[in-house]
Design a protein around this motif. Sequence first.
Motif, PDB file in Angstrom:
ATOM      1  N   ALA A 114      -4.705 -19.281 -97.368  1.00 56.80           N
ATOM      2  CA  ALA A 114      -5.742 -18.473 -96.731  1.00 56.80           C
ATOM      3  C   ALA A 114      -6.994 -18.487 -97.593  1.00 56.80           C
ATOM      4  CB  ALA A 114      -5.257 -17.044 -96.559  1.00 56.80           C
ATOM      5  N   THR A 115      -8.151 -18.755 -96.982  1.00 48.60           N
ATOM      6  CA  THR A 115      -9.393 -18.794 -97.751  1.00 48.60           C
ATOM      7  C   THR A 115      -9.941 -17.399 -98.018  1.00 48.60           C
ATOM      8  OG1 THR A 115     -10.744 -19.069 -95.736  1.00 48.60           O
ATOM      9  CG2 THR A 115      -9.982 -21.072 -96.853  1.00 48.60           C
ATOM     10  N   ALA A 116      -9.439 -16.402 -97.304  1.00 42.21           N
ATOM     11  CA  ALA A 116      -9.785 -14.996 -97.536  1.00 42.21           C
ATOM     12  C   ALA A 116      -8.679 -14.136 -96.940  1.00 42.21           C
ATOM     13  CB  ALA A 116     -11.136 -14.653 -96.917  1.00 42.21           C
ATOM     14  N   ALA A 117      -8.618 -12.876 -97.348  1.00 41.63           N
ATOM     15  CA  ALA A 117      -7.560 -11.970 -96.891  1.00 41.63           C
ATOM     16  C   ALA A 117      -7.752 -11.586 -95.424  1.00 41.63           C
ATOM     17  CB  ALA A 117      -7.547 -10.715 -97.751  1.00 41.63           C
ATOM     18  N   HIS A 174      -7.782 -13.256 -88.965  1.00 46.61           N
ATOM     19  CA  HIS A 174      -8.807 -12.264 -88.676  1.00 46.61           C
ATOM     20  C   HIS A 174      -9.095 -11.489 -89.959  1.00 46.61           C
ATOM     21  CE1 HIS A 174      -7.963 -12.125 -84.048  1.00 46.61           C
ATOM     22  NE2 HIS A 174      -7.920 -13.345 -84.541  1.00 46.61           N
ATOM     23  N   HIS A 175     -10.350 -11.504 -90.394  1.00 48.77           N
ATOM     24  CA  HIS A 175     -10.736 -10.878 -91.653  1.00 48.77           C
ATOM     25  C   HIS A 175     -11.292  -9.473 -91.416  1.00 48.77           C
ATOM     26  CE1 HIS A 175      -9.955 -14.788 -93.378  1.00 48.77           C
ATOM     27  NE2 HIS A 175     -10.750 -15.328 -92.478  1.00 48.77           N
ATOM     28  N   GLY A 210       3.592 -17.365 -82.430  1.00 51.25           N
ATOM     29  CA  GLY A 210       3.741 -16.041 -81.859  1.00 51.25           C
ATOM     30  C   GLY A 210       3.862 -14.939 -82.892  1.00 51.25           C
ATOM     31  N   ALA A 211       4.102 -15.314 -84.151  1.00 52.84           N
ATOM     32  CA  ALA A 211       4.240 -14.326 -85.216  1.00 52.84           C
ATOM     33  C   ALA A 211       2.881 -14.011 -85.841  1.00 52.84           C
ATOM     34  CB  ALA A 211       5.200 -14.841 -86.283  1.00 52.84           C
ATOM     35  N   SER A 212       2.861 -12.974 -86.645  1.00 51.44           N
ATOM     36  CA  SER A 212       1.664 -12.625 -87.414  1.00 51.44           C
ATOM     37  C   SER A 212       2.097 -12.270 -88.828  1.00 51.44           C
ATOM     38  CB  SER A 212       0.908 -11.470 -86.769  1.00 51.44           C
ATOM     39  OG  SER A 212       1.693 -10.298 -86.744  1.00 51.44           O
ATOM     40  N   LEU A 213       1.130 -12.266 -89.752  1.00 51.90           N
ATOM     41  CA  LEU A 213       1.443 -12.027 -91.158  1.00 51.90           C
ATOM     42  C   LEU A 213       0.199 -11.502 -91.864  1.00 51.90           C
ATOM     43  CD1 LEU A 213       3.452 -12.414 -93.603  1.00 51.90           C
ATOM     44  CD2 LEU A 213       2.413 -14.678 -93.883  1.00 51.90           C
ATOM     45  N   SER A 214       0.350 -10.414 -92.616  1.00 46.54           N
ATOM     46  CA  SER A 214      -0.733  -9.932 -93.460  1.00 46.54           C
ATOM     47  C   SER A 214      -0.818 -10.833 -94.689  1.00 46.54           C
ATOM     48  CB  SER A 214      -0.471  -8.485 -93.878  1.00 46.54           C
ATOM     49  OG  SER A 214      -1.462  -8.031 -94.765  1.00 46.54           O
ATOM     50  N   VAL A 215      -2.009 -11.364 -94.970  1.00 50.50           N
ATOM     51  CA  VAL A 215      -2.167 -12.321 -96.057  1.00 50.50           C
ATOM     52  C   VAL A 215      -3.270 -11.885 -97.013  1.00 50.50           C
ATOM     53  CG1 VAL A 215      -1.336 -14.259 -94.678  1.00 50.50           C
ATOM     54  CG2 VAL A 215      -3.788 -13.783 -94.748  1.00 50.50           C
ATOM     55  N   GLY A 216      -3.131 -12.272 -98.251  1.00 48.18           N
ATOM     56  CA  GLY A 216      -4.192 -12.127 -99.225  1.00 48.18           C
ATOM     57  C   GLY A 216      -4.908 -13.452 -99.371  1.00 48.18           C
ATOM     58  N   GLN A 217      -6.036 -13.430-100.062  1.00 47.96           N
ATOM     59  CA  GLN A 217      -6.707 -14.689-100.353  1.00 47.96           C
ATOM     60  C   GLN A 217      -5.777 -15.510-101.240  1.00 47.96           C
ATOM     61  OE1 GLN A 217     -10.318 -14.855-102.993  1.00 47.96           O
ATOM     62  NE2 GLN A 217     -11.267 -15.650-101.121  1.00 47.96           N
ATOM     63  N   GLY A 218      -5.442 -16.721-100.794  1.00 42.16           N
ATOM     64  CA  GLY A 218      -4.544 -17.578-101.551  1.00 42.16           C
ATOM     65  C   GLY A 218      -3.119 -17.602-101.062  1.00 42.16           C
ATOM     66  N   GLN A 273       4.917  -6.558-100.803  1.00 45.77           N
ATOM     67  CA  GLN A 273       4.787  -6.048 -99.434  1.00 45.77           C
ATOM     68  C   GLN A 273       4.624  -7.196 -98.428  1.00 45.77           C
ATOM     69  OE1 GLN A 273       3.109  -4.955-102.078  1.00 45.77           O
ATOM     70  NE2 GLN A 273       3.045  -2.718-102.126  1.00 45.77           N
ATOM     71  N   GLU A 274       3.875  -8.239 -98.807  1.00 42.19           N
ATOM     72  CA  GLU A 274       3.700  -9.388 -97.917  1.00 42.19           C
ATOM     73  C   GLU A 274       5.031 -10.089 -97.670  1.00 42.19           C
ATOM     74  OE1 GLU A 274      -0.883 -10.733 -99.027  1.00 42.19           O
ATOM     75  OE2 GLU A 274       0.818 -11.800 -99.879  1.00 42.19           O
TER      76      GLU A 274
END
Length: 283
Positions: A71-74, A94-95, A114-122, A183-184
């Motif tokens: 991910a280029t940004a969170a 979505h940032h 169909g899934a989603s995931l909270s991501v941090g930068q990197g 948490q991720e």
Amino acid sequence: MSKRVLITTLLALVAAMLIPQTATAAIAHKSPFNCGKTFNANNWYPGHRPSGSIDWQDYGSDDVNGETVRATAAGTAYFYDAGSTSYGKWIEIHHSDGTRTRYAHLASMVRAAGASLSVGQGTQIGAVGSSGGSTAPHLHYEQRSSGGVVDTSPTVDGVTIALGQKKPVTSTNACSGNPYTPQEVCGSGYSVVDSAGLSGGTTYLLYNSGNGYNCVVTLKSVSLGTPSPVSAFLEPQGESRVTDSGSFGYYAGPVRLSAPGQCVRWGGSVGSSSYTSPFEHCG
């Protein structure tokens, strides 16, 4: 309302309209590759759709095919699969400011369509490939406004690539440590309740009060991105221990088990450094 009060109110409104508003700081994007990796960012023009999207391609002798995509940004990542057409396997993040980034023609994704995931930068989200309507392995990348408009001169790792330009960009993404958080790894609803430091990482115990599940994950702090021995385990009192172990690049786990009202034994290892708790956290 008196005439004097009315005039004062109107003057205040006019002044507020004339004073420039402070703009929200733009999100700074890093390269979508591992720290230190250099690849060509090609904003070729004309004929590329959509105009302004970047094709990340080989640089020198370094082949982009199969490279880890980050991910280029969170933000929140959403996973899609268009099959053998269009973007193929692709992800949209979505940032926080409403903007979005897209990553397409992936060989694989860390979550199913169909899934989603909270991501941090990197955070690792997939791997470079040639799925969909691609004719050769590369990473198709877009930066879009909250309204969906593609930025025709995107900036990545401080380098702006205007229409028609092709520039090598060296990644500084995930250079400062493990890009994942416990948490991720465990997922939505989990909070850290305990942790133990290891030589080369940390093992964490998390709990989800919504469903009564505990979760254990061990995050590495050394040899990041390179598979090496790491493990995580969880054992509700009176039940069998469940362990995830192997040679992993960033973490072991998540190990999730239902344990409402039960004491748990938990822990993990990085290399030869290990931790095993007593039975605890019985609430």
